[in-house]
Design a protein around this motif. Structure first.
Motif, PDB file in Angstrom:
ATOM      1  N   PHE A 172       0.806  -1.226   0.000  1.00  0.00           N
ATOM      2  CA  PHE A 172       0.000   0.000   0.000  1.00  0.00           C
ATOM      3  C   PHE A 172       0.837   1.275   0.000  1.00  0.00           C
ATOM      4  O   PHE A 172       0.317   2.356  -0.292  1.00  0.00           O
ATOM      5  CB  PHE A 172      -0.925   0.018   1.238  1.00  0.00           C
ATOM      6  CG  PHE A 172      -0.232   0.469   2.505  1.00  0.00           C
ATOM      7  CD1 PHE A 172      -0.112   1.821   2.796  1.00  0.00           C
ATOM      8  CD2 PHE A 172       0.326  -0.448   3.382  1.00  0.00           C
ATOM      9  CE1 PHE A 172       0.554   2.250   3.945  1.00  0.00           C
ATOM     10  CE2 PHE A 172       0.984  -0.035   4.524  1.00  0.00           C
ATOM     11  CZ  PHE A 172       1.100   1.324   4.808  1.00  0.00           C
ATOM     12  N   SER A 198      -2.256  -3.406  -4.124  1.00  0.00           N
ATOM     13  CA  SER A 198      -2.731  -3.498  -2.747  1.00  0.00           C
ATOM     14  C   SER A 198      -4.219  -3.193  -2.743  1.00  0.00           C
ATOM     15  O   SER A 198      -4.674  -2.225  -3.363  1.00  0.00           O
ATOM     16  CB  SER A 198      -2.000  -2.491  -1.863  1.00  0.00           C
ATOM     17  OG  SER A 198      -2.698  -2.370  -0.629  1.00  0.00           O
ATOM     18  N   VAL A 232      -3.613 -13.932  -4.054  1.00  0.00           N
ATOM     19  CA  VAL A 232      -2.180 -14.227  -3.917  1.00  0.00           C
ATOM     20  C   VAL A 232      -1.932 -15.722  -4.138  1.00  0.00           C
ATOM     21  O   VAL A 232      -1.013 -16.111  -4.883  1.00  0.00           O
ATOM     22  CB  VAL A 232      -1.678 -13.762  -2.525  1.00  0.00           C
ATOM     23  CG1 VAL A 232      -0.304 -14.333  -2.216  1.00  0.00           C
ATOM     24  CG2 VAL A 232      -1.654 -12.230  -2.470  1.00  0.00           C
ATOM     25  N   GLY A 272      10.444  -6.267   4.621  1.00  0.00           N
ATOM     26  CA  GLY A 272      10.490  -5.245   5.665  1.00  0.00           C
ATOM     27  C   GLY A 272      11.869  -4.665   5.934  1.00  0.00           C
ATOM     28  O   GLY A 272      12.876  -5.072   5.332  1.00  0.00           O
TER      29      GLY A 272
HETATM   30  P1  NAD Z   1       1.538  -6.462   3.072  1.00  0.00           P
HETATM   31  O1  NAD Z   1       2.487  -7.599   3.098  1.00  0.00           O
HETATM   32  O2  NAD Z   1       0.475  -6.418   4.105  1.00  0.00           O
HETATM   33  O3  NAD Z   1       0.779  -6.444   1.654  1.00  0.00           O
HETATM   34  C1  NAD Z   1       1.489  -6.556   0.434  1.00  0.00           C
HETATM   35  C2  NAD Z   1       0.692  -7.399  -0.539  1.00  0.00           C
HETATM   36  O4  NAD Z   1       0.602  -8.739  -0.051  1.00  0.00           O
HETATM   37  C3  NAD Z   1      -0.743  -6.908  -0.720  1.00  0.00           C
HETATM   38  O5  NAD Z   1      -1.054  -6.954  -2.087  1.00  0.00           O
HETATM   39  C4  NAD Z   1      -1.577  -7.863   0.101  1.00  0.00           C
HETATM   40  O6  NAD Z   1      -2.843  -8.101  -0.462  1.00  0.00           O
HETATM   41  C5  NAD Z   1      -0.759  -9.137   0.145  1.00  0.00           C
HETATM   42  N1  NAD Z   1      -0.809  -9.813   1.446  1.00  0.00           N
HETATM   43  C6  NAD Z   1      -0.886  -9.236   2.674  1.00  0.00           C
HETATM   44  N2  NAD Z   1      -0.843 -10.177   3.645  1.00  0.00           N
HETATM   45  C7  NAD Z   1      -0.727 -11.354   3.029  1.00  0.00           C
HETATM   46  C8  NAD Z   1      -0.602 -12.693   3.499  1.00  0.00           C
HETATM   47  N3  NAD Z   1      -0.611 -12.996   4.802  1.00  0.00           N
HETATM   48  N4  NAD Z   1      -0.481 -13.678   2.589  1.00  0.00           N
HETATM   49  C9  NAD Z   1      -0.464 -13.394   1.279  1.00  0.00           C
HETATM   50  N5  NAD Z   1      -0.579 -12.143   0.785  1.00  0.00           N
HETATM   51  C10 NAD Z   1      -0.704 -11.129   1.636  1.00  0.00           C
HETATM   52  O7  NAD Z   1       2.402  -5.127   3.058  1.00  0.00           O
HETATM   53  P2  NAD Z   1       1.880  -3.632   3.181  1.00  0.00           P
HETATM   54  O8  NAD Z   1       1.415  -3.409   4.580  1.00  0.00           O
HETATM   55  O9  NAD Z   1       0.970  -3.334   2.063  1.00  0.00           O
HETATM   56  O10 NAD Z   1       3.246  -2.824   2.932  1.00  0.00           O
HETATM   57  C11 NAD Z   1       4.129  -2.473   3.970  1.00  0.00           C
HETATM   58  C12 NAD Z   1       5.312  -3.407   4.029  1.00  0.00           C
HETATM   59  O11 NAD Z   1       5.967  -3.421   2.777  1.00  0.00           O
HETATM   60  C13 NAD Z   1       6.366  -2.952   5.032  1.00  0.00           C
HETATM   61  O12 NAD Z   1       6.849  -4.072   5.717  1.00  0.00           O
HETATM   62  C14 NAD Z   1       7.461  -2.353   4.167  1.00  0.00           C
HETATM   63  O13 NAD Z   1       8.754  -2.376   4.723  1.00  0.00           O
HETATM   64  C15 NAD Z   1       7.378  -3.243   2.975  1.00  0.00           C
HETATM   65  N6  NAD Z   1       7.950  -2.609   1.808  1.00  0.00           N
HETATM   66  C16 NAD Z   1       9.154  -3.059   1.374  1.00  0.00           C
HETATM   67  C17 NAD Z   1       9.767  -2.459   0.287  1.00  0.00           C
HETATM   68  C18 NAD Z   1      11.089  -2.946  -0.207  1.00  0.00           C
HETATM   69  O14 NAD Z   1      11.431  -2.635  -1.352  1.00  0.00           O
HETATM   70  N7  NAD Z   1      11.848  -3.684   0.574  1.00  0.00           N
HETATM   71  C19 NAD Z   1       9.130  -1.398  -0.373  1.00  0.00           C
HETATM   72  C20 NAD Z   1       7.887  -0.974   0.099  1.00  0.00           C
HETATM   73  C21 NAD Z   1       7.303  -1.598   1.183  1.00  0.00           C
END
Ligand code: NAD
Length: 519
Positions: A172, A198, A232, A272
């Motif tokens: 997101f 997202s 997913v 993360g």
């Molecule tokens: P999230 O993992 O909750 O969601 C990301 C995607 O995964 C979404 O499309 C969601 O629908 C899906 N998802 C969520 N939970 C899931 C699960 N249990 N099983 C399968 N799919 C699932 O992440 P978020 O809250 O949207 O984003 C924030 C996180 O992203 C933070 O930890 C941040 O550090 C990380 N992030 C990392 C980078 C990088 O390049 N390293 C860049 C941006 C964000």
């Protein structure tokens, strides 16, 4: 022309897809070149984080819809992969111009759904746009290799070829930049693409899809489905999907890496972070404190590259009161309000989590020098706001240090020496980004060589690489072996075919079968 289409089909004011006559607009699916209503019975509410009003609803796509999306990608792959590379390049040249022309509209949609300030949202679009601009160089990026005369009359050369259908699963926090890290790189290489944005910020992806279509992308090259776990799992399991790009949390990323890999797919998983800013006493104080505050609290700390942890080394420990003063000067407000520096968090759950991590610091013996938990924003009393928060006297075992907070919270540790600071950074499970602030070249060199972190800044607080490089990550921040965009992105989305050919004169014809391995 794009503006006309967008005005009738997508509200440019809000960035939402507005086809429904009901009071809450619904987000469409993008399948086979058409924006269609989902037939699902399961919908998720999307909230404006500054008010918590429901502003739209997003469908959880049905199995049939997801299958239709992949089938569309598969059909389109046959023609798109055979389309000349110059024609693909032309689509991306038009695309980058459309994104540029519509940056403000895209930014509005981001602020409305994600909450970040408008200026920061424009930065989100701009950093994604740079990847699209880089993709326009595909005619050089996809070159293979040749080695003539590896033996008499024999030459070897390689092609870089697309994989087939690829998929992206986005988080997101960067509604434009991260989808743009994904599908343009995949598509420009000749793959077709299934994107799952997202579910909390889908509108920006829909606008980007419309612009991609208007840039001349054929139907089926890009398909978009919405949903959560079922979508997913569908992506991880579908046999036609050859590669998955994921960005998000460790919980989801490790799961997707494992499930996708078991099913024979390439997976790149960016996860993360806990990014440390190491402040040396010889640093330029004014510059360092401003950079630290900007990088800790910008985007309300919801950046994977946010500098969420400061290590003050030696005499730099005395800079803490000034750090607090600067953080206090930031203005917390809805992202579309003039002068806003720090917008809301994405959800009430996220706010509750951030507040409980702040509380855990207090309970474990840290000091809260600046507490943003009770911040009030006039006119936005229901928003998910947390003001800049600084926790000092933090030690590496505390929960507020071991967990990614993902909010406007800076935890401060202290170290006697540079080696102590390096030890702390390398002892943390994450290895996404870090920065050192110093005026000493030897200190900077030692730090950059000794830390095990993907992105290192020297007096640069958020060292996100430009797209001719790649966005990396080490240890707990990354799974996979080919990174996002740059050369590595091209490698991720292509496979190599090696051709060895021999053309020899007739008088050199073999006179008998060659049964031994050629040497
Ligand atoms: P999230 O993992 O909750 O969601 C990301 C995607 O995964 C979404 O499309 C969601 O629908 C899906 N998802 C969520 N939970 C899931 C699960 N249990 N099983 C399968 N799919 C699932 O992440 P978020 O809250 O949207 O984003 C924030 C996180 O992203 C933070 O930890 C941040 O550090 C990380 N992030 C990392 C980078 C990088 O390049 N390293 C860049 C941006 C964000």
């Amino acid at each position: 022309a794009l503006r006309t289409v967008l005005k009738t089909k997508i509200s440019l004011k809000t960035g939402r897809m507005c086809y429904s006559s009901s009071s809450v607009p619904t987000i469409k699916l993008f399948i086979d070149g058409k924006f269609i209503d989902s037939k699902t019975s399961e919908w998720l509410d999307i909230h404006n984080p500054a008010t918590n009003e429901v502003i739209a609803r997003v469908p959880k796509a049905t199995q049939e819809e997801m299958v239709a999306a992949v089938d569309s990608c598969s059909r389109a792959f046959h023609t798109w992969s055979e389309t000349s590379i110059l024609a693909r390049q032309q689509v991306f040249l038009r695309y980058q111009q459309l994104i540029k022309d519509n940056t403000k509209e895209l930014a509005k949609s981001i602020t409305y759904e994600q909450g970040k300030t408008l200026a920061d949202a424009e930065g989100d679009v701009f950093r994604g746009l740079q990847v699209v601009e880089h993709a326009c160089s595909i005619t050089s990026l996809m070159l293979g290799e040749t080695l003539p005369s590896i033996t008499k009359d024999m030459d070897t050369f390689t092609y870089r070829l697309p994989l087939g259908v690829c998929a992206g699963i986005a988080p997101f926090n960067f509604p434009a930049m991260i989808p743009l890290w994904m599908f343009p790189m995949g598509l420009v290489c000749g793959n077709t693409y299934l994107l799952k944005p997202s579910e909390r910020v889908p509108s920006c992806s829909m606008l980007l899809a419309k612009m991609f279509q208007d840039a001349g992308a054929p139907d089926g090259t890009l398909n978009i489905i919405h949903g959560q776990h079922d979508a997913v799992n569908f992506i991880c399991d579908h046999l036609a999907i050859k590669a998955i790009s994921f960005v998000g949390s460790n919980q989801a990323g490790e799961y997707i890496y494992e499930r996708g890999s078991k099913n024979g797919k390439r997976v790149q998983s960016n996860m993360g972070a806990k990014n440390h800013g190491v402040v040396m006493p010889d640093a330029n104080k004014e510059n360092t404190l401003n950079q630290l505050v900007g990088a800790a609290f910008g985007a309300a700390g919801q950046r994977c590259m946010a500098l969420s942890t400061a290590i003050l080394v030696g005499e730099a420990r005395s800079w803490l009161p000034e750090l607090v003063e600067r953080a206090k000067s930031l203005r917390v407000n809805a992202g579309d309000q003039p002068g806003a520096d720090v917008g809301p968090l994405i959800s009430p759950q996220s706010k509750a989590r951030v507040c409980s991590l702040i509380q855990s610091g207090l309970e474990e013996g840290a000091d809260i020098l600046l507490d943003g938990r009770d911040v009030k924003v006039n006119g936005y009393e229901n928003g998910n706001f947390v003001g800049p928060t600084i926790i000092s006297n933090v030690t590496p075992k505390m929960k507020c240090y071991t967990e990614e907070i993902f909010g406007p919270v800076l935890v401060v540790l202290e170290a006697e020496t540079l080696d102590d600071a390096i030890g702390m950074v390398n002892g943390n499970p994450y290895g996404n980004g870090t920065a050192i602030f110093t005026t000493n070249g030897a200190t900077a060199r030692k730090y950059t060589h000794d830390v095990d972190v993907g992105q290192v800044g020297v007096n640069v607080p958020i060292p996100v690489p430009l797209p001719m490089f790649s966005f990396t990550g080490s240890r707990g921040s990354f799974r996979g072996d080919m990174n996002f965009y740059g050369k590595q992105g091209i490698h991720f989305y292509t496979q190599i075919k090696t051709v060895t050919s021999q053309w020899k004169a007739e008088d050199a014809t073999l006179k008998s079968p060659a049964v031994t391995m050629p040497t």
